[in-house]
Write a protein that holds these residues in place. Sequence first.
Motif, PDB file in Angstrom:
ATOM      1  N   VAL A  13       0.839  -1.208   0.000  1.00  0.00           N
ATOM      2  CA  VAL A  13       0.000   0.000   0.000  1.00  0.00           C
ATOM      3  C   VAL A  13       0.872   1.255   0.000  1.00  0.00           C
ATOM      4  N   LEU A  14       1.971   1.221   0.772  1.00  0.00           N
ATOM      5  CA  LEU A  14       2.878   2.368   0.790  1.00  0.00           C
ATOM      6  C   LEU A  14       3.450   2.611  -0.612  1.00  0.00           C
ATOM      7  N   ALA A  15       3.805   1.520  -1.307  1.00  0.00           N
ATOM      8  CA  ALA A  15       4.372   1.652  -2.653  1.00  0.00           C
ATOM      9  C   ALA A  15       3.341   2.219  -3.627  1.00  0.00           C
ATOM     10  N   GLY A  17       0.549   3.830  -2.943  1.00  0.00           N
ATOM     11  CA  GLY A  17       0.174   5.179  -2.536  1.00  0.00           C
ATOM     12  C   GLY A  17       1.220   6.206  -2.925  1.00  0.00           C
ATOM     13  N   THR A  18       2.480   5.870  -2.687  1.00  0.00           N
ATOM     14  CA  THR A  18       3.565   6.798  -3.015  1.00  0.00           C
ATOM     15  C   THR A  18       3.633   7.021  -4.521  1.00  0.00           C
TER      16      THR A  18
ATOM     17  N   VAL B  52      10.424  -0.650  -4.488  1.00  0.00           N
ATOM     18  CA  VAL B  52       9.027  -0.338  -4.830  1.00  0.00           C
ATOM     19  C   VAL B  52       8.539   0.988  -4.246  1.00  0.00           C
ATOM     20  N   VAL B  53       9.126   1.431  -3.132  1.00  0.00           N
ATOM     21  CA  VAL B  53       8.722   2.732  -2.562  1.00  0.00           C
ATOM     22  C   VAL B  53       9.706   3.813  -3.004  1.00  0.00           C
ATOM     23  N   PHE B  62       9.496   3.886   8.176  1.00  0.00           N
ATOM     24  CA  PHE B  62       8.806   2.599   8.139  1.00  0.00           C
ATOM     25  C   PHE B  62       9.581   1.538   8.927  1.00  0.00           C
ATOM     26  N   MET B  76       3.031   2.276   7.671  1.00  0.00           N
ATOM     27  CA  MET B  76       2.568   2.602   6.324  1.00  0.00           C
ATOM     28  C   MET B  76       1.937   4.003   6.286  1.00  0.00           C
ATOM     29  N   LEU B  80       3.236   7.202   4.184  1.00  0.00           N
ATOM     30  CA  LEU B  80       2.405   7.905   3.195  1.00  0.00           C
ATOM     31  C   LEU B  80       2.363   9.405   3.487  1.00  0.00           C
ATOM     32  N   ASN B  83       5.375  11.179   2.360  1.00  0.00           N
ATOM     33  CA  ASN B  83       5.527  11.250   0.904  1.00  0.00           C
ATOM     34  C   ASN B  83       4.512  12.153   0.197  1.00  0.00           C
ATOM     35  N   HIS B  86       5.255  14.732  -2.655  1.00  0.00           N
ATOM     36  CA  HIS B  86       5.477  14.377  -4.058  1.00  0.00           C
ATOM     37  C   HIS B  86       4.335  14.846  -4.966  1.00  0.00           C
TER      38      HIS B  86
END
Lengths: 107, 232
Positions: A13-15, A17-18, B52-53, B62, B76, B80, B83, B86
């Motif tokens: 979800v963090l990925a 969402g970001t 991935v992030v 995190f 999480m 968010l 971030n 962005h």
Amino acid sequence: MNNTPLLLVAIGVLAVGTFSMRFAGPALRSRFEVPERAQQLLAAAAIVLLTALVATSALTDGHGPAGVARPAGVLVGGILAWRKAPFVLVVVAAAATAAALRLLGVP
Amino acid sequence: MPMRSIWRTLDRGLARDIGLVCLADGVVGVSYGAISVGGGLPLWVPIVLSIVVFAGASQFLFVGIVAAGGSPIAAMVAGLLVNTRHIAFGLAVSDVIGGGWRRWPGSHLMTDENVAFAMGQDELKQRRAAYWAGGIGIFVCWNIGVVIGGLAGSVITDTDVFGLDAAFPAVLLALVLPALRDRSTRTAAFVGVVIALIATPFLPSGLPVLLALAGLLFYRAGKPALEDAHHE
């Protein structure tokens, strides 16, 4: 502590969402013609955010003050940048100032 | 923008500056990998997060929360929040990223550093080259650093010893200074800084910086920013 499925969901979800937040700007602006003044405002918004990031990361740590060494290092880097010193010198001087102060026991 | 075109556009000085920041990011990546594994997390967690992030501050937050026994969901949400900036970056650099398929990798490569590098260039072509070279370089160095740190464990856990925590604000400061020569932008940024600093003790990370956008109430768009700078 290591609940792997939950950890995977949280990372997923963090990925997503970001990425969505990063993608929102380019996706929106490809659909609309943005007037010149709004473009200036958006550029200023990025500068305001980056400047606030400089201030908070230089002066604070978590919810409290960052001590002395880090702000001193950033200040030295900032003065050099203001005097139009080469970028490499700005970065190295900021790091070296903070590192040297810590070596001397300054927090 | 094809790779060859990026390198042709970048002048050597800018390429060196970007390289330096990539290297510094790699060292911070080593510390992040080491801290994560040292905190008891399996090696795949910091590595997958980095790919991935790919947003350093949210990743530190995190793994910090999870390693301390906190809930992954709380970690999480915190990530968010950090971030959210962005969104504004994306609105500002969308023309720099380019259209079509480039928006996908280009968005993922968005960091504070390459956005600042792009904003610091005058022409679109150079902005584009700085953004992409910075994004790709940081992605590669950061991820290599994380793997090394994760495997090596406790080699470098505290980059504060090298003063890297002072180097990164200095990097961003050096890159935004030219834009701050414009009076209206400077006023907005100053108000934003004051708001963010006042809010920091009370709000979760990420929100104070976002609140700084209120400083834009003092921004007046008008003459092109560059012209203004020359008149002062």
